[in-house]
Design an enzyme around this catalytic site. Sequence first.
Site, PDB file in Angstrom:
ATOM      1  N   TYR A  66      -7.687  -9.355  -2.239  1.00  0.00           N
ATOM      2  CA  TYR A  66      -6.336  -8.783  -2.329  1.00  0.00           C
ATOM      3  C   TYR A  66      -5.428  -9.637  -3.201  1.00  0.00           C
ATOM      4  O   TYR A  66      -4.549  -9.118  -3.892  1.00  0.00           O
ATOM      5  CB  TYR A  66      -5.744  -8.571  -0.928  1.00  0.00           C
ATOM      6  CG  TYR A  66      -6.146  -7.241  -0.365  1.00  0.00           C
ATOM      7  CD1 TYR A  66      -5.424  -6.081  -0.647  1.00  0.00           C
ATOM      8  CD2 TYR A  66      -7.296  -7.116   0.410  1.00  0.00           C
ATOM      9  CE1 TYR A  66      -5.825  -4.851  -0.163  1.00  0.00           C
ATOM     10  CE2 TYR A  66      -7.712  -5.885   0.896  1.00  0.00           C
ATOM     11  CZ  TYR A  66      -6.965  -4.759   0.600  1.00  0.00           C
ATOM     12  OH  TYR A  66      -7.371  -3.535   1.064  1.00  0.00           O
ATOM     13  N   VAL A 103      -0.587   1.420  -3.276  1.00  0.00           N
ATOM     14  CA  VAL A 103      -0.002   0.206  -2.700  1.00  0.00           C
ATOM     15  C   VAL A 103       0.528  -0.720  -3.789  1.00  0.00           C
ATOM     16  O   VAL A 103       0.944  -1.839  -3.506  1.00  0.00           O
ATOM     17  CB  VAL A 103      -1.035  -0.544  -1.827  1.00  0.00           C
ATOM     18  CG1 VAL A 103      -1.515   0.330  -0.681  1.00  0.00           C
ATOM     19  CG2 VAL A 103      -2.221  -1.051  -2.654  1.00  0.00           C
ATOM     20  N   ASP A 104       0.533  -0.240  -5.038  1.00  0.00           N
ATOM     21  CA  ASP A 104       0.867  -1.128  -6.164  1.00  0.00           C
ATOM     22  C   ASP A 104       2.357  -1.373  -6.364  1.00  0.00           C
ATOM     23  O   ASP A 104       2.753  -2.239  -7.143  1.00  0.00           O
ATOM     24  CB  ASP A 104       0.256  -0.612  -7.464  1.00  0.00           C
ATOM     25  CG  ASP A 104       0.624   0.843  -7.773  1.00  0.00           C
ATOM     26  OD1 ASP A 104       1.802   1.218  -7.583  1.00  0.00           O
ATOM     27  OD2 ASP A 104      -0.270   1.597  -8.201  1.00  0.00           O
ATOM     28  N   HIS A 119       0.465   4.017   2.441  1.00  0.00           N
ATOM     29  CA  HIS A 119      -0.592   3.038   2.687  1.00  0.00           C
ATOM     30  C   HIS A 119      -0.118   1.602   2.549  1.00  0.00           C
ATOM     31  O   HIS A 119      -0.938   0.685   2.439  1.00  0.00           O
ATOM     32  CB  HIS A 119      -1.776   3.304   1.758  1.00  0.00           C
ATOM     33  CG  HIS A 119      -2.440   4.618   2.022  1.00  0.00           C
ATOM     34  ND1 HIS A 119      -3.254   5.260   1.099  1.00  0.00           N
ATOM     35  CD2 HIS A 119      -2.399   5.437   3.106  1.00  0.00           C
ATOM     36  CE1 HIS A 119      -3.691   6.400   1.617  1.00  0.00           C
ATOM     37  NE2 HIS A 119      -3.190   6.531   2.828  1.00  0.00           N
ATOM     38  N   GLY A 188      -2.502  13.087  -9.646  1.00  0.00           N
ATOM     39  CA  GLY A 188      -3.456  11.990  -9.734  1.00  0.00           C
ATOM     40  C   GLY A 188      -4.116  11.582  -8.443  1.00  0.00           C
ATOM     41  O   GLY A 188      -4.419  10.403  -8.261  1.00  0.00           O
ATOM     42  N   PRO A 215      -6.757  15.539 -14.259  1.00  0.00           N
ATOM     43  CA  PRO A 215      -7.717  15.911 -15.295  1.00  0.00           C
ATOM     44  C   PRO A 215      -8.999  16.520 -14.749  1.00  0.00           C
ATOM     45  O   PRO A 215      -9.742  17.158 -15.487  1.00  0.00           O
ATOM     46  CB  PRO A 215      -7.991  14.588 -16.025  1.00  0.00           C
ATOM     47  CG  PRO A 215      -7.627  13.531 -15.052  1.00  0.00           C
ATOM     48  CD  PRO A 215      -6.521  14.085 -14.219  1.00  0.00           C
TER      49      PRO A 215
END
Length: 242
Positions: A66, A103-104, A119, A188, A215
Amino acid sequence: MEHLATAQARLRSARRVAVLTGAGISKPSGIPTFRDAAGLWKDFDPEEYATPQAYARNPQKVWEWYAWRYRKVQEAQPNPAHELLVRLEGQVGEGFLLVTQNVDGLHRRAGSRRLVELHGNIAQGRCERCEYRFALPAPEDFVPPPLCPACGFRARPDVVWFGEILPEGAFERAWQAFALAELALVIGTSAEVEPAASLGRLAAESGAYLIEINPEPTLLSRWADCVLRMGAVEGMQALLEG
């Protein structure tokens, strides 16, 4: 494209808009997805890094993984899809909610405020004993595992692992927004991870106009009124700038 023109018009007029994003929206920022051919789970077994059992077996191993991801995320920057969602939030106002599985933290860094991080957030730790949440040090200063600044006990990543429940109130807020939405936008995401995967279908069943940007076909595609087979950036630009 008739469907795109209709979607653009519906988006302009909607006053209750719910958005769900997955890993695909952060891919243009250089953050790998999980399930595609080059995704994280191709090289890393989630049973070894993303479960409570893995953490109990080897917390240092999990934390080092992580910490590596945290460093990569902090090096990344929000992309135009994140920024266009901030613009959409400003246009819609109080009736807007953005729900992300990511979670970014890129949505928050881009400026999103009406936001639910289902999340968790990789830039935070959570105390194993007192549950206190806190920001991690800058990546260059971070040595895992962190200790809780409130009680001094060891902290874990503040993310939701496989087999864990979502943060209190998070899914309830998301569920309400999608149930009441006039328009739902799903960007996405593979639509495979529950309970988030149910949100788009909930909106469609509740009468919302459903737009999917992806996509690749997903389990949600057949429910969508408009499907844009594009990446997140191209799809958002088509909707808001076309």
